[in-house]
Design a protein around this motif. Structure first.
Motif, PDB file in Angstrom:
ATOM      1  N   LEU A  36      -5.564   1.581  -0.759  1.00 57.21           N
ATOM      2  CA  LEU A  36      -5.657   0.356  -1.425  1.00 57.21           C
ATOM      3  C   LEU A  36      -4.335  -0.171  -1.732  1.00 57.21           C
ATOM      4  N   LEU A  83      -6.756   2.314 -12.532  1.00 61.89           N
ATOM      5  CA  LEU A  83      -6.497   3.126 -13.299  1.00 61.89           C
ATOM      6  C   LEU A  83      -6.562   2.605 -15.019  1.00 61.89           C
ATOM      7  N   LEU A 133      -8.667   6.882  -9.392  1.00 66.79           N
ATOM      8  CA  LEU A 133      -7.627   6.710  -8.478  1.00 66.79           C
ATOM      9  C   LEU A 133      -7.514   7.937  -7.532  1.00 66.79           C
ATOM     10  N   VAL A 175      -9.987   7.045  -4.846  1.00 68.18           N
ATOM     11  CA  VAL A 175      -9.138   6.179  -3.602  1.00 68.18           C
ATOM     12  C   VAL A 175      -8.053   6.457  -2.807  1.00 68.18           C
ATOM     13  N   ASP A 176      -7.232   7.442  -3.588  1.00 70.60           N
ATOM     14  CA  ASP A 176      -6.109   7.757  -2.959  1.00 70.60           C
ATOM     15  C   ASP A 176      -6.275   9.200  -1.940  1.00 70.60           C
ATOM     16  N   ASP A 226      -9.346  -4.771   0.369  1.00 70.93           N
ATOM     17  CA  ASP A 226      -9.698  -3.578  -0.315  1.00 70.93           C
ATOM     18  C   ASP A 226     -11.151  -3.507  -0.983  1.00 70.93           C
ATOM     19  N   ARG A 269       0.786  -1.268  -0.048  1.00 71.59           N
ATOM     20  CA  ARG A 269      -0.016   0.063  -0.036  1.00 71.59           C
ATOM     21  C   ARG A 269       0.790   1.227  -0.075  1.00 71.59           C
ATOM     22  N   ARG A 270       0.347   2.500  -0.347  1.00 72.32           N
ATOM     23  CA  ARG A 270       1.152   3.598  -0.485  1.00 72.32           C
ATOM     24  C   ARG A 270       1.611   3.794   0.973  1.00 72.32           C
ATOM     25  N   ARG A 302      -5.327  -0.443  -7.242  1.00 68.59           N
ATOM     26  CA  ARG A 302      -5.060   0.902  -7.900  1.00 68.59           C
ATOM     27  C   ARG A 302      -4.892   0.846  -9.437  1.00 68.59           C
ATOM     28  N   ASP A 303      -3.936   0.082  -9.665  1.00 66.83           N
ATOM     29  CA  ASP A 303      -3.457  -0.203 -11.008  1.00 66.83           C
ATOM     30  C   ASP A 303      -4.533  -0.601 -11.941  1.00 66.83           C
TER      31      ASP A 303
END
Length: 347
Positions: free
Chosen positions: A153, A162, A138, A141-142, A45, A29-30, A158-159
């Protein structure tokens, strides 16, 4: 002692295809966080997406027909659920990760505007740098969900969000820069196409825009003469053609691919660009344009509406986020409240 999550991850390693994306192998995750003792990462997620405000708002966002009064027309939410069902069927048949597939499918349209693609086209013209619902998804969710915290997520979900969009592009994408990095994300992309060309056809017939007799006969011959038969034919073809090719790359027979192309072109010509459908979209575009300009001219009032002490980004970007997040009916009501005189109430 192993957690339940670790036991589920072990089951994935035993059952799933070598081409599947394992939950235990996520790129993370980020913002690093403690893992759930019950749920693998992609299941977690999926749950976060389902419980999000942006997911709930999909029920009042246009799919094709603007704010339909009939009970059986698709909305952006029912479209999302149909994509999820189709994607999970394909993923399960190919022994891919269903949790990852479902999470991407449920989140793939979170960035969609009110009024369908008409809203997206309008914001794309208004906003410096343009607008795309996949990029906005994106951003949702970000950044935008949970009052600016985001959903945090995994990279894979996320990928997939996108990279799901294709517009009039290739049905089976070959460009690595446009493809999801996981096979599950690629499944959602094709499931999105299968869902919308079938249910948009169904809704167009229901709305009297076309009749069943208008559907190209060669498509009916190859895919079937009912909604159910067409979906089953497409899904079955993808599964068996992919397995025949080894399972590591999505495949589809030339016959079925050609029929899908023909059906999609038919929908663009007879439904999406239909004058009757577009007449309402011009009106919807006017609503977004005038609201955008009003908030650009009245930033203090806009902040009050956001209920925030200050902007979190440029004014243009914040107004765009606000408009993109609206449901159709919220946009209608806000436009009426902003620009139309209210009845004078005398008690």
């Amino acid at each position: 002692m192993r957690t339940l999550r670790e036991e589920l991850e072990e089951q994935e390693r035993k059952i799933l295809s070598p081409f599947a994306t394992l939950s235990s192998m996520t790129k993370g995750r980020r913002i690093p966080e403690e893992e759930c003792p019950l749920r693998p990462a992609f299941q977690h997620d999926r749950d976060r997406i389902i419980h999000s405000k942006s997911f709930r708002r999909l029920k009042h966002k246009t799919q094709v027909f603007l704010a339909p009064t009939g009970d059986h027309y698709r909305t952006r939410l029912t479209h999302t659920l149909e994509v999820s069902q189709i994607a999970r069927t394909i993923a399960k048949s190919l022994r891919l990760n269903e949790d990852l597939t479902e999470a991407i499918a449920l989140g793939h349209d979170l960035g969609h505007t009110p009024f369908g693609h008409a809203g997206e086209e309008t914001l794309n013209e208004l906003i410096p740098g343009g607008f795309n619902h996949a990029d906005q998804g994106l951003r949702v969710v970000d950044l935008l969900e949970k009052d600016g915290e985001g959903l945090n997520l995994t990279f894979e979900v996320r990928d997939g969000i996108l990279k799901h969009s294709k517009g009039k592009g290739e049905i089976l994408c070959e460009d690595p820069s446009l493809m999801a990095t996981t096979l599950e994300g690629q499944v959602v992309r094709i499931a999105d196409i299968i869902a919308y060309i079938n249910h948009d056809l169904d809704d167009a017939i229901r709305g009297g825009v076309i009749s069943p007799e208008d559907i190209p006969k060669d498509c009916l011959k190859i895919l079937g003469d009912t909604h159910s038969k067409r979906i089953n034919r497409m899904v079955t073809d993808i599964v068996f053609e992919t397995l025949k090719a080894g399972g590591g790359k999505l495949s589809i027979s030339e016959e079925v691919l050609g029929a899908i192309w023909s059906l999609r072109e038919f929908l663009w010509e007879r439904v999406y660009e239909n004058e009757t459908v577009h007449a309402d979209f011009h009106k919807a575009s006017k609503i977004l344009r005038e609201l955008y300009q009003y908030f650009m001219d009245h930033p203090i009032e806009f902040l009050r509406l956001l209920d925030k002490p200050e902007l979190y980004d440029s004014l243009e970007r914040c107004v765009c986020d606000f408009l993109a997040g609206m449901t159709d009916r919220y946009a209608f009501n806000l436009y009426e409240k902003t620009f139309l005189p209210l009845p004078w109430m005398i008690v």
